[in-house]
Motif scaffolding. Sequence first.
Motif, PDB file in Angstrom:
ATOM      1  N   SER A 179       0.827  -1.022   0.070  1.00  0.00           N
ATOM      2  CA  SER A 179       0.115   0.167   0.545  1.00  0.00           C
ATOM      3  C   SER A 179       0.967   1.298   0.076  1.00  0.00           C
ATOM      4  N   GLY A 180       0.419   2.076  -1.131  1.00  0.00           N
ATOM      5  CA  GLY A 180       1.510   3.960  -1.167  1.00  0.00           C
ATOM      6  C   GLY A 180       2.287   3.294  -2.025  1.00  0.00           C
ATOM      7  N   GLY A 181       2.099   2.469  -2.928  1.00  0.00           N
ATOM      8  CA  GLY A 181       2.495   2.622  -4.060  1.00  0.00           C
ATOM      9  C   GLY A 181       4.341   3.510  -5.023  1.00  0.00           C
ATOM     10  N   VAL A 182       4.103   4.073  -4.954  1.00  0.00           N
ATOM     11  CA  VAL A 182       4.989   5.013  -5.542  1.00  0.00           C
ATOM     12  C   VAL A 182       6.850   5.521  -4.405  1.00  0.00           C
ATOM     13  N   TYR A 183       5.370   5.844  -3.331  1.00  0.00           N
ATOM     14  CA  TYR A 183       6.544   6.046  -2.182  1.00  0.00           C
ATOM     15  C   TYR A 183       7.544   4.397  -1.710  1.00  0.00           C
ATOM     16  N   GLN A 184       6.190   3.807  -1.685  1.00  0.00           N
ATOM     17  CA  GLN A 184       7.233   2.508  -1.074  1.00  0.00           C
ATOM     18  C   GLN A 184       8.012   2.378  -2.439  1.00  0.00           C
ATOM     19  N   TRP A 185       7.850   1.832  -3.420  1.00  0.00           N
ATOM     20  CA  TRP A 185       8.976   1.705  -4.678  1.00  0.00           C
ATOM     21  C   TRP A 185       9.941   3.111  -4.441  1.00  0.00           C
ATOM     22  N   ALA A 186       9.734   3.876  -4.650  1.00  0.00           N
ATOM     23  CA  ALA A 186      11.036   4.250  -4.076  1.00  0.00           C
ATOM     24  C   ALA A 186      11.778   4.516  -2.787  1.00  0.00           C
ATOM     25  N   LYS A 187      11.432   4.165  -1.772  1.00  0.00           N
ATOM     26  CA  LYS A 187      11.921   3.547  -0.820  1.00  0.00           C
ATOM     27  C   LYS A 187      12.599   2.723  -1.062  1.00  0.00           C
ATOM     28  N   ARG A 217      -4.792   5.887   0.895  1.00  0.00           N
ATOM     29  CA  ARG A 217      -3.695   4.425   1.506  1.00  0.00           C
ATOM     30  C   ARG A 217      -2.252   5.048   1.087  1.00  0.00           C
ATOM     31  N   LEU A 218      -1.590   6.049   0.464  1.00  0.00           N
ATOM     32  CA  LEU A 218      -0.681   6.439   0.523  1.00  0.00           C
ATOM     33  C   LEU A 218      -0.578   7.500   2.256  1.00  0.00           C
ATOM     34  N   MET A 219      -1.641   8.526   2.676  1.00  0.00           N
ATOM     35  CA  MET A 219      -1.133   8.377   3.371  1.00  0.00           C
ATOM     36  C   MET A 219      -1.247   7.779   4.548  1.00  0.00           C
ATOM     37  N   PHE A 220      -1.949   6.485   4.925  1.00  0.00           N
ATOM     38  CA  PHE A 220      -1.480   5.704   5.757  1.00  0.00           C
ATOM     39  C   PHE A 220      -0.288   5.367   5.483  1.00  0.00           C
ATOM     40  N   ALA A 221       0.189   4.500   4.721  1.00  0.00           N
ATOM     41  CA  ALA A 221       1.552   4.618   4.160  1.00  0.00           C
ATOM     42  C   ALA A 221       2.387   4.706   4.755  1.00  0.00           C
ATOM     43  N   MET A 222       2.622   6.265   5.043  1.00  0.00           N
ATOM     44  CA  MET A 222       3.674   6.994   5.659  1.00  0.00           C
ATOM     45  C   MET A 222       3.405   7.100   6.583  1.00  0.00           C
ATOM     46  N   GLY A 223       2.071   7.237   7.204  1.00  0.00           N
ATOM     47  CA  GLY A 223       1.658   7.293   8.516  1.00  0.00           C
ATOM     48  C   GLY A 223       2.301   5.808   9.521  1.00  0.00           C
ATOM     49  N   ARG A 224       2.405   4.795   9.128  1.00  0.00           N
ATOM     50  CA  ARG A 224       2.324   3.530   8.959  1.00  0.00           C
ATOM     51  C   ARG A 224       3.997   3.231   9.454  1.00  0.00           C
ATOM     52  N   ASP A 225       5.133   4.221   8.327  1.00  0.00           N
ATOM     53  CA  ASP A 225       6.357   4.269   8.824  1.00  0.00           C
ATOM     54  C   ASP A 225       6.626   5.281  10.152  1.00  0.00           C
ATOM     55  N   GLY A 226       6.011   5.904  10.349  1.00  0.00           N
ATOM     56  CA  GLY A 226       6.014   6.915  11.087  1.00  0.00           C
ATOM     57  C   GLY A 226       6.502   8.488  10.144  1.00  0.00           C
ATOM     58  N   ARG A 227       6.644   8.637   9.442  1.00  0.00           N
ATOM     59  CA  ARG A 227       6.655   9.755   8.908  1.00  0.00           C
ATOM     60  C   ARG A 227       6.302  10.851   7.827  1.00  0.00           C
ATOM     61  N   LEU A 228       4.899  10.734   9.315  1.00  0.00           N
ATOM     62  CA  LEU A 228       3.994  11.985   8.519  1.00  0.00           C
ATOM     63  C   LEU A 228       3.573  12.415  10.024  1.00  0.00           C
ATOM     64  N   PRO A 229       3.655  13.371  10.025  1.00  0.00           N
ATOM     65  CA  PRO A 229       3.341  14.220  11.576  1.00  0.00           C
ATOM     66  C   PRO A 229       1.374  13.467  12.046  1.00  0.00           C
ATOM     67  N   PHE A 230       1.477  13.160  13.573  1.00  0.00           N
ATOM     68  CA  PHE A 230       0.121  12.150  13.713  1.00  0.00           C
ATOM     69  C   PHE A 230       0.636  10.899  13.380  1.00  0.00           C
ATOM     70  N   SER A 231       1.186  10.628  13.125  1.00  0.00           N
ATOM     71  CA  SER A 231       1.053   9.177  12.265  1.00  0.00           C
ATOM     72  C   SER A 231       0.621   8.616  12.661  1.00  0.00           C
ATOM     73  N   LYS A 232       0.817   7.842  14.180  1.00  0.00           N
ATOM     74  CA  LYS A 232      -0.058   6.943  14.906  1.00  0.00           C
ATOM     75  C   LYS A 232      -1.541   7.137  14.561  1.00  0.00           C
ATOM     76  N   SER A 233      -2.090   8.157  14.092  1.00  0.00           N
ATOM     77  CA  SER A 233      -3.313   8.500  14.574  1.00  0.00           C
ATOM     78  C   SER A 233      -3.801   8.201  12.831  1.00  0.00           C
ATOM     79  N   LEU A 234      -2.817   9.114  11.832  1.00  0.00           N
ATOM     80  CA  LEU A 234      -3.057   8.753  10.756  1.00  0.00           C
ATOM     81  C   LEU A 234      -3.155   7.058  10.227  1.00  0.00           C
ATOM     82  N   SER A 235      -2.408   6.246  10.859  1.00  0.00           N
ATOM     83  CA  SER A 235      -1.963   4.820  10.324  1.00  0.00           C
ATOM     84  C   SER A 235      -2.878   3.585  11.070  1.00  0.00           C
ATOM     85  N   GLU A 236      -3.560   4.769  11.534  1.00  0.00           N
ATOM     86  CA  GLU A 236      -5.184   3.554  12.401  1.00  0.00           C
ATOM     87  C   GLU A 236      -6.148   4.381  11.917  1.00  0.00           C
ATOM     88  N   VAL A 237      -6.162   1.815  12.145  1.00  0.00           N
ATOM     89  CA  VAL A 237      -7.509   1.530  10.879  1.00  0.00           C
ATOM     90  C   VAL A 237      -8.556   0.604  11.943  1.00  0.00           C
TER      91      VAL A 237
END
Length: 499
Positions: free
Chosen positions: A87-95, A337-357
């Motif tokens: 999940s996250g497509g281009v973000y994961q591919w570049a990473k 899905r992109l916001m979720f993927a970046m949040g799951r990796d702890g890469r965004l402000p308030f990552s825990k909340s953004l990646s909560e399913v």
Amino acid sequence: MKDSPVTDNSDLASFGYRQELKRSMGSFSSFAAGFSYISILTGLFQMFHLGYGVAGPAFFWTWPFVLAGQLLVALCFAELASRFPLSGGVYQWAKFTGNSFFGWMTGWIYLACLIVTLAAVAMALQVSLPQISSSFQIIGTLNDPKSVAVNAILLGSILIVISTIINARGIKLLAVVNNIGVFAELVGIILLIVLLFLSRVRSPVEAVVNIQAGGSGFNSFPDLTVLMAATALTASYVLYGFDTAGTLAEETHDPRKKAPRAILQALLAAGFSGLLVLLFALMAVPDLGMPDLGNISGGLPMLVKSVLGETAGKLFLCIVIFAILVCTFAVHSGAVRLMFAMGRDGRLPFSKSLSEVSRKTQVPVLATLLCGLAAIIILVVNIQFPKVFELVTSIGMLWANLAYWIVVAVQLKNRFTSARKGVDIDAKFSLGKWGFPVNILALIWSSFMIINVSWPRTATYGLGWYNQYAAWLYTAVLICLGVFVHYYKLHKNKRESIS
């Protein structure tokens, strides 16, 4: 043998992630995700007037040109989707092919792109709804450009609210709506192609080669090359977003096999059907010199009504509106899905909340709400911009192609490194010996797209230096902000790990 969900989950675990999203998408749903994002009936009906207004029927030739270039990028993406079904497509591919910084910048830029594109697609209602009934022109009249812009923002904001509700209900509902919408759009496209062909009043040569009227036109192919760059914006806007099938990989069964195929199928199906719609529309229009063909209040919707008749034309525009709805839902889901993927990796402000399913809907609800809210804010902030329609669509295209450029660039670098180390990069989909030339051409193409979309043309961005250079200014601010957030989060994460 078809892989089981357990196999897919184990594959995901090998990347260090656990299954949180619901795997409920099959082959058609995966294809539908990419096709509905591209959405010929949305993009062509929304952007036709821009290309026609600059070059008349000559802008037809930009379509196969852009399709060929985007196919190079799609081939690279298909290989990456097979290697990294995340999940996250281009973000994961570049990473994974580059490093965490390239992954972050790609994800940051593309997330901004998706939110801007969500705003741009929602505004497409303005192109079709008022032509069905003038009552949809809630604010002012169609003759007032400012009223048209404000009304587009109002209609777009309403649609974004609806999209937020649908996306928050879960992937199952979204997939059902998406599948129905794509099926209806495919039927609508085939029907439109047939009806336009049966209504033709000129040959293909008269329509797109020996042009006597309409726009700037051209008399030779050297003239065409001069117009190519300026009029490629219509095709450029329509033919991107095919990577969405890869973005939803963690909700797809056997994504290593199905996602690459869906990426290519979505682009090729949209590309060739769009080519036929354009060709037969230009063959069927009563008068290529009709001035309203290059105006937002006319364009392709007006052409369809003039060819099919008022009643049949309005009925077909209803299919177009349904396609716009589904396209909006698809873009919104990709952003979430992109916001979720970046949040799951702890890469965004308030990552825990953004990646909560959500346990009930198996969707990151907060990310869904924030993406919708951000898109509405973009529309409202730019309400006074003289060319808000052109600005929002062009910014979306620019940031998409900038993210694509980073991905194909780090992929090419990775190819050289892997080749020197003797690393096998084969997957269920591989370009094999064609990998290097396709990747190099894709990088060249992406570079052209970035320059072309951001070029400070008056026709696109309006008068005044601030307006003309708005794309460059917004992009510079986005990149600077992205670098700041990246290093701030990096420093904060290190400090928290020490404590």
